[in-house]
Design an enzyme around this catalytic site. Structure first.
Site, mmCIF file in Angstrom:
data_model
loop_
_atom_site.group_PDB
_atom_site.id
_atom_site.type_symbol
_atom_site.label_atom_id
_atom_site.label_comp_id
_atom_site.label_asym_id
_atom_site.label_seq_id
_atom_site.Cartn_x
_atom_site.Cartn_y
_atom_site.Cartn_z
ATOM 1 C CE LYS A 1 -4.402 1.124 0.145
ATOM 2 N NZ LYS A 1 -5.581 0.363 -0.340
ATOM 3 C CG ASP B 1 -7.367 3.351 -0.923
ATOM 4 O OD1 ASP B 1 -7.818 2.201 -0.882
ATOM 5 O OD2 ASP B 1 -7.487 4.145 0.038
HETATM 6 P P1 NDP Z 1 -12.862 7.872 -2.900
HETATM 7 O O1 NDP Z 1 -11.785 8.855 -2.733
HETATM 8 O O2 NDP Z 1 -13.419 7.641 -4.260
HETATM 9 O O3 NDP Z 1 -14.098 8.237 -1.950
HETATM 10 C C1 NDP Z 1 -13.922 8.315 -0.580
HETATM 11 C C2 NDP Z 1 -15.243 8.686 0.063
HETATM 12 O O4 NDP Z 1 -15.119 8.541 1.471
HETATM 13 C C3 NDP Z 1 -15.632 10.124 -0.177
HETATM 14 O O5 NDP Z 1 -17.029 10.241 -0.168
HETATM 15 C C4 NDP Z 1 -15.001 10.836 1.006
HETATM 16 O O6 NDP Z 1 -15.594 12.064 1.339
HETATM 17 C C5 NDP Z 1 -15.230 9.824 2.104
HETATM 18 N N1 NDP Z 1 -14.172 9.965 3.109
HETATM 19 C C6 NDP Z 1 -12.831 9.829 2.933
HETATM 20 N N2 NDP Z 1 -12.158 10.055 4.058
HETATM 21 C C7 NDP Z 1 -13.099 10.362 4.968
HETATM 22 C C8 NDP Z 1 -13.034 10.692 6.329
HETATM 23 N N3 NDP Z 1 -11.857 10.775 6.987
HETATM 24 N N4 NDP Z 1 -14.210 10.896 6.973
HETATM 25 C C9 NDP Z 1 -15.402 10.812 6.315
HETATM 26 N N5 NDP Z 1 -15.511 10.509 5.017
HETATM 27 C C10 NDP Z 1 -14.380 10.289 4.360
HETATM 28 O O7 NDP Z 1 -12.313 6.514 -2.273
HETATM 29 P P2 NDP Z 1 -12.825 5.021 -2.510
HETATM 30 O O8 NDP Z 1 -14.295 4.999 -2.710
HETATM 31 O O9 NDP Z 1 -11.947 4.417 -3.527
HETATM 32 O O10 NDP Z 1 -12.450 4.345 -1.119
HETATM 33 C C11 NDP Z 1 -13.381 4.237 -0.036
HETATM 34 C C12 NDP Z 1 -12.932 3.127 0.891
HETATM 35 O O11 NDP Z 1 -12.893 1.888 0.169
HETATM 36 C C13 NDP Z 1 -11.538 3.289 1.493
HETATM 37 O O12 NDP Z 1 -11.525 2.691 2.774
HETATM 38 C C14 NDP Z 1 -10.662 2.451 0.559
HETATM 39 O O13 NDP Z 1 -9.481 2.019 1.184
HETATM 40 C C15 NDP Z 1 -11.608 1.280 0.294
HETATM 41 N N6 NDP Z 1 -11.341 0.481 -0.893
HETATM 42 C C16 NDP Z 1 -11.222 1.056 -2.132
HETATM 43 C C17 NDP Z 1 -11.008 0.259 -3.240
HETATM 44 C C18 NDP Z 1 -10.974 0.820 -4.611
HETATM 45 O O14 NDP Z 1 -10.852 0.035 -5.571
HETATM 46 N N7 NDP Z 1 -11.091 2.116 -4.808
HETATM 47 C C19 NDP Z 1 -10.831 -1.195 -3.109
HETATM 48 C C20 NDP Z 1 -11.062 -1.700 -1.775
HETATM 49 C C21 NDP Z 1 -11.281 -0.874 -0.715
HETATM 50 P P3 NDP Z 1 -14.774 13.442 1.117
HETATM 51 O O15 NDP Z 1 -14.872 13.708 -0.348
HETATM 52 O O16 NDP Z 1 -15.481 14.439 1.954
HETATM 53 O O17 NDP Z 1 -13.370 13.201 1.573
HETATM 54 O O1 2IT Z 2 -7.888 -1.478 -0.810
HETATM 55 C C1 2IT Z 2 -7.834 -1.982 -1.951
HETATM 56 O O2 2IT Z 2 -7.995 -3.190 -2.137
HETATM 57 C C2 2IT Z 2 -7.596 -1.086 -3.087
HETATM 58 N N1 2IT Z 2 -7.507 0.123 -2.900
HETATM 59 C C3 2IT Z 2 -7.425 -1.655 -4.469
HETATM 60 C C4 2IT Z 2 -6.025 -2.167 -4.664
HETATM 61 C C5 2IT Z 2 -5.682 -2.585 -6.072
HETATM 62 O O3 2IT Z 2 -4.485 -2.875 -6.268
HETATM 63 O O4 2IT Z 2 -6.538 -2.647 -6.951
#
Ligand code: NDP
Ligand code: 2IT
Length: 459
Positions: free
Chosen positions: A139, A179
């Site tokens: 990561k 992420d």
């Molecule tokens: P994005 O940046 O696309 O969206 C993040 C969302 O979460 C936004 O709505 C953001 O709001 C909110 N957010 C972020 N930080 C905070 C905080 N400290 N408090 C409250 N709200 C918060 O990220 P993703 O959708 O990609 O990721 C969301 C989660 O999913 C994370 O935990 C990530 O690690 C996990 N994840 C992502 C994957 C992927 O493929 N993208 C795969 C597996 C897991 P704001 O705009 O106000 O910050």
């Molecule tokens: O938390 C996660 O699994 C991710 N942000 C996606 C990682 C990836 O390599 O696609």
């Protein structure tokens, strides 16, 4: 970290080993509460596996697993639009390469520090093992805050970040993706800079790329789609499906948007979305096209939703979506966003299942509250594994110079999610914890990594 009695369910013979390893973890990694929390969660599940496999306590296997193979911290200087020089910190923690090249996303958010990246890398190692594919765990990210920055500033930041990161990457070495704060836009800037530095069009070095330059169909959708497919399996074990279920989702980023999309496709009624400022509740059901327009196209705030949707929706600037009664909840924003009070509210309102779209969004105390109340609880390392699984399918296409159709990737994703669900479910049964997906996911992921590490010697 919230207090949970350490290792209270462990058979007596393994208590001292697990307790020593956990105390060493605290001692060796001071000031990293999220990392401690993720290690604690895995260790508390392991006792039955250690009883069945005494070899897992030999050759410092668990101690080696908790220590990242490599941790890279670097300076990222860049200039804002006014010409002022700013300095951020970049991280890449290459956690475990037993099963494949380090694989895991990059997070750009002001809360990023070494402990956060280590927790995410540790989780990623077991998540990636659960996919059954050949990907190790890693990561990275930066404390850079993209919010309010121009496209040019984001590009300059990404270019500076890649100047250092590029020397650590490679399709057989380390393959980042997105992420929080890193979407295909940032992956594009990173890929362009990598290509420029190395003079190589080497798509297998990053995933989440655009469709026309080496990206995979359905990678954008994969995490959200996969989370809902996992939830569907959890409900199926209770003789139910998603049709007509009332669902609350937190977040409004990549994972939240495509969770809402798939849940709606399967007949569920999704009524919330949020960002770090507040949440919307829409009793008519979230208008997906409007949400995408505000968040993906305009990169705006969720507070803009109600005035454009009309009377069915309202914006709540304080509190959290977990106050809204639901049959199932999908925390899809960030770590520790669902605490024990929120869990108690969900339980009192009759929630049946909670599936973690985000990484570690539920506090240990909250997991305890949910499980004690008989709520089906799906941990992130299993539920949200669809994103990284689709990344591995992207790597597979890149190495064969192939382009798969959307339906083909989606079909593979569905099969992988079903397999992960069944592995967790059956592993929990096998180790005497029926219905406990936390135990199932932790032991199944651990066993695959552990077997590989034992076979490969003390490295
Ligand atoms: P994005 O940046 O696309 O969206 C993040 C969302 O979460 C936004 O709505 C953001 O709001 C909110 N957010 C972020 N930080 C905070 C905080 N400290 N408090 C409250 N709200 C918060 O990220 P993703 O959708 O990609 O990721 C969301 C989660 O999913 C994370 O935990 C990530 O690690 C996990 N994840 C992502 C994957 C992927 O493929 N993208 C795969 C597996 C897991 P704001 O705009 O106000 O910050
Ligand atoms: O938390 C996660 O699994 C991710 N942000 C996606 C990682 C990836 O390599 O696609």
């Amino acid at each position: 970290m919230p207090h949970v009695t350490p290792f209270d369910s462990s058979p007596a013979s393994h208590l001292p080993i697990l307790q020593r390893i956990y105390s060493d973890t605290l001692h060796r990694n001071p000031g990293e509460p999220e990392f401690h929390q993720s290690v604690h969660e895995v260790l508390t599940s392991l006792a039955p596996a250690l009883s069945a496999h005494p070899e897992f306590t030999e050759t410092g296997l668990i101690e080696r697993m908790i220590e990242p193979e490599r941790q890279i911290i670097f300076r990222v200087p860049w200039q804002d639009d006014s010409g002022k020089t700013l300095v951020n910190r970049g991280f890449r923690v290459e956690f475990n390469s037993t099963l494949g090249p380090y694989k895991g996303g990059l997070r750009f958010h002001p809360s990023v520090n070494l402990g956060v990246v280590k927790f995410l890398g540790f989780e990623q190692t077991f998540k990636n093992a659960l996919t059954g594919l050949n990907i190790g765990g890693g990561k990275g990210g930066s404390d850079f805050n993209p919010r309010g920055r121009s496209v040019e500033e984001v590009m300059r930041f990404c270019q500076s970040f890649m100047i250092e990161l590029h020397r650590h990457l490679g399709e057989h070495t380390d393959v980042p993706a997105g992420d929080i704060g890193v979407s295909s836009r940032e992956i594009g800037f990173l890929f362009g800079q990598y290509r420029r530095i190395t003079n190589r069009w080497e798509p297998g070095v990053l995933t989440g790329k655009g469709r026309e330059w080496g990206g995979s169909e359905a990678r954008t959708q994969a995490t959200g789609y996969g989370s809902v497919l996992f939830l569907e399996q959890m409900l199926k074990m209770r003789g139910e499906d998603l049709d007509g279920q009332r669902i609350t989702v937190s977040g409004s980023g990549n994972v939240a948007i495509y969770s809402i999309a798939k849940a709606q496709e399967l007949g569920a009624h999704v009524i919330t979305a949020s960002d770090s400022d507040g949440y919307v509740i829409d009793e008519k059901g979230i208008n997906l096209e409007l949400l995408k327009q505000i968040k993906e196209v305009e990169r705006g705030r969720i507070s803009a939703y109600p005035s454009r949707q009309g009377g069915s929706a309202r914006y709540v600037p304080t509190g959290c979506v977990w106050n809204v009664p639901a049959d199932a909840a999908l925390p899809s924003a960030t770590q520790n966003e669902l605490d024990s009070a929120a869990a108690a509210t969900l339980v009192n309102n009759g929630v049946k299942a909670v599936a973690e779209g985000a990484n570690m969004p539920t506090t240990p105390d909250a997991i305890h509250v949910l499980q004690q109340a008989g709520v089906a609880f799906g941990p992130g390392k299993a539920v949200n594994a669809g994103g990284v699984a689709a990344s591995a399918l992207e790597m597979q296409q890149n190495s064969g110079r192939e382009i798969w159709a959307f339906d083909q990737v989606e079909e593979e994703l569905a099969a992988i999610m079903c397999r992960i669900h069944n592995t967790c479910y059956e592993t929990a049964n096998q180790y005497g914890a029926p219905g406990d997906y936390v135990v199932g996911a932790n032991i199944a992921g651990f066993e695959r990594v552990a077997a590989g590490m034992l076979a490969q010697g003390i490295v």
